[in-house]
Design an enzyme around this catalytic site. Sequence first.
Site, short mmCIF file in Angstrom:
data_model
loop_
_atom_site.label_atom_id
_atom_site.label_comp_id
_atom_site.label_asym_id
_atom_site.label_seq_id
_atom_site.Cartn_x
_atom_site.Cartn_y
_atom_site.Cartn_z
N HIS A 36 0.83 -1.21 0.00
CA HIS A 36 0.00 0.00 0.00
C HIS A 36 0.86 1.26 0.00
O HIS A 36 0.57 2.23 -0.69
CB HIS A 36 -0.89 0.04 1.25
CG HIS A 36 -1.88 -1.08 1.36
ND1 HIS A 36 -1.77 -2.07 2.31
CD2 HIS A 36 -2.99 -1.36 0.64
CE1 HIS A 36 -2.77 -2.90 2.18
NE2 HIS A 36 -3.54 -2.51 1.17
N GLY A 146 -2.97 -2.02 -6.84
CA GLY A 146 -1.89 -3.00 -6.97
C GLY A 146 -2.23 -4.04 -8.04
O GLY A 146 -3.37 -4.49 -8.14
N LYS A 148 -1.37 -6.97 -7.91
CA LYS A 148 -1.59 -8.27 -7.27
C LYS A 148 -3.04 -8.71 -7.51
O LYS A 148 -3.31 -9.87 -7.75
CB LYS A 148 -1.29 -8.20 -5.79
CG LYS A 148 -1.60 -9.50 -5.11
CD LYS A 148 -1.23 -9.47 -3.66
CE LYS A 148 -2.00 -10.53 -2.94
NZ LYS A 148 -3.36 -10.13 -2.62
N GLN A 152 -9.24 -7.66 -10.35
CA GLN A 152 -9.90 -6.48 -9.81
C GLN A 152 -9.59 -5.25 -10.66
O GLN A 152 -10.47 -4.46 -11.00
CB GLN A 152 -9.44 -6.26 -8.36
CG GLN A 152 -9.79 -4.90 -7.79
CD GLN A 152 -9.49 -4.81 -6.31
OE1 GLN A 152 -10.25 -5.32 -5.51
NE2 GLN A 152 -8.40 -4.15 -5.93
O1 PAF Z 1 -8.11 -4.03 -3.08
C1 PAF Z 1 -8.77 -3.64 -2.10
O2 PAF Z 1 -8.23 -3.34 -1.03
C2 PAF Z 1 -10.28 -3.50 -2.22
O3 PAF Z 1 -10.82 -4.49 -3.02
C3 PAF Z 1 -10.72 -2.10 -2.71
C4 PAF Z 1 -10.21 -1.80 -4.10
C5 PAF Z 1 -10.21 -1.03 -1.74
C6 PAF Z 1 -12.25 -2.02 -2.75
O4 PAF Z 1 -12.81 -2.26 -1.50
#
Ligand code: PAF
Length: 286
Positions: A36, A146, A148, A152
């Site tokens: 992060h 990310g 990873k 998503q």
């Molecule tokens: O990757 C994450 O931490 C979550 O899926 C996100 C993108 C913050 C959505 O809740």
Amino acid sequence: MQTINHITHLREAVDDLREQGKIALVPTMGALHDGHLTLVREAKKYAPHVVVSIFVNPTQFGPNEDLDAYPRQLERDKALLESEGVALLWAPDGAEMYPGGFATSITVAGVSEGLCGASRPGHFDGVATVVCKLFNQVRPDVALFGEKDWQQLAVIRRMARDLDLILPHAGNIIGIPTVRESDGLAMSSRNAYLSPANRQAAARLNQAMREAIARIERGEDVAATLAWLEQQLLAAGFASVDYASLADAESLALLPGTPQRPARLLVAARIGQTRLIDNMAVEARI
Ligand code: PAF
């Protein structure tokens, strides 16, 4: 760093920041690690003001998943973000994000259906909906995620293109390469669940994936290589493998043979009670 929990305050704060320059958003669910913090550092290259959101989004967890157990460490996270020079932390609670009567959900067909979408029904609807809300709440010029969570990222980019989002524009949704521990394990908030023995065995995931990629890039049979990879994980102590797949890097359509276009090897596997995911690039043979 301002910490804001209410949408009306957020709008005022974002308006003030915007008058002074561009905004980059890093959406997170907290329990921050170096992955992060790398996103935050990269975000600074795109905009002078970095906004981080922390919201453990209930709608992306299935009924038997780890919503209640998901690590929550807000005070520690705040200190980390402060030391990284983040301008604003957006940390709404569930009622602020989903007020009574909330009834909308975004489904991104195709790209969200296979891989994690198959083993976690509804997960990507929850992700797409909350990310669309975060985009509309913060209206960032750029958003960083990310790699990873490759699927998503593909789902969010597709959603931004399909809904003609402006802030951020789909082209300003930036993927940042996975940050890894020294033994190759991808950093994840869920690594904290691993017992010492499982943590050691988990390193085999990345090693076996790299070996599988070398085989595929040499032109070896893809199905046999994926079966070999699955066997390697089970032999290392993984309890089960949700999927080990070769897919087109953008559409995530499964590839049965040696890739002719940029591809990704994607794996989800369980070790102990923990589900780990990882993905890596596979060079096309042209
Ligand atoms: O990757 C994450 O931490 C979550 O899926 C996100 C993108 C913050 C959505 O809740």
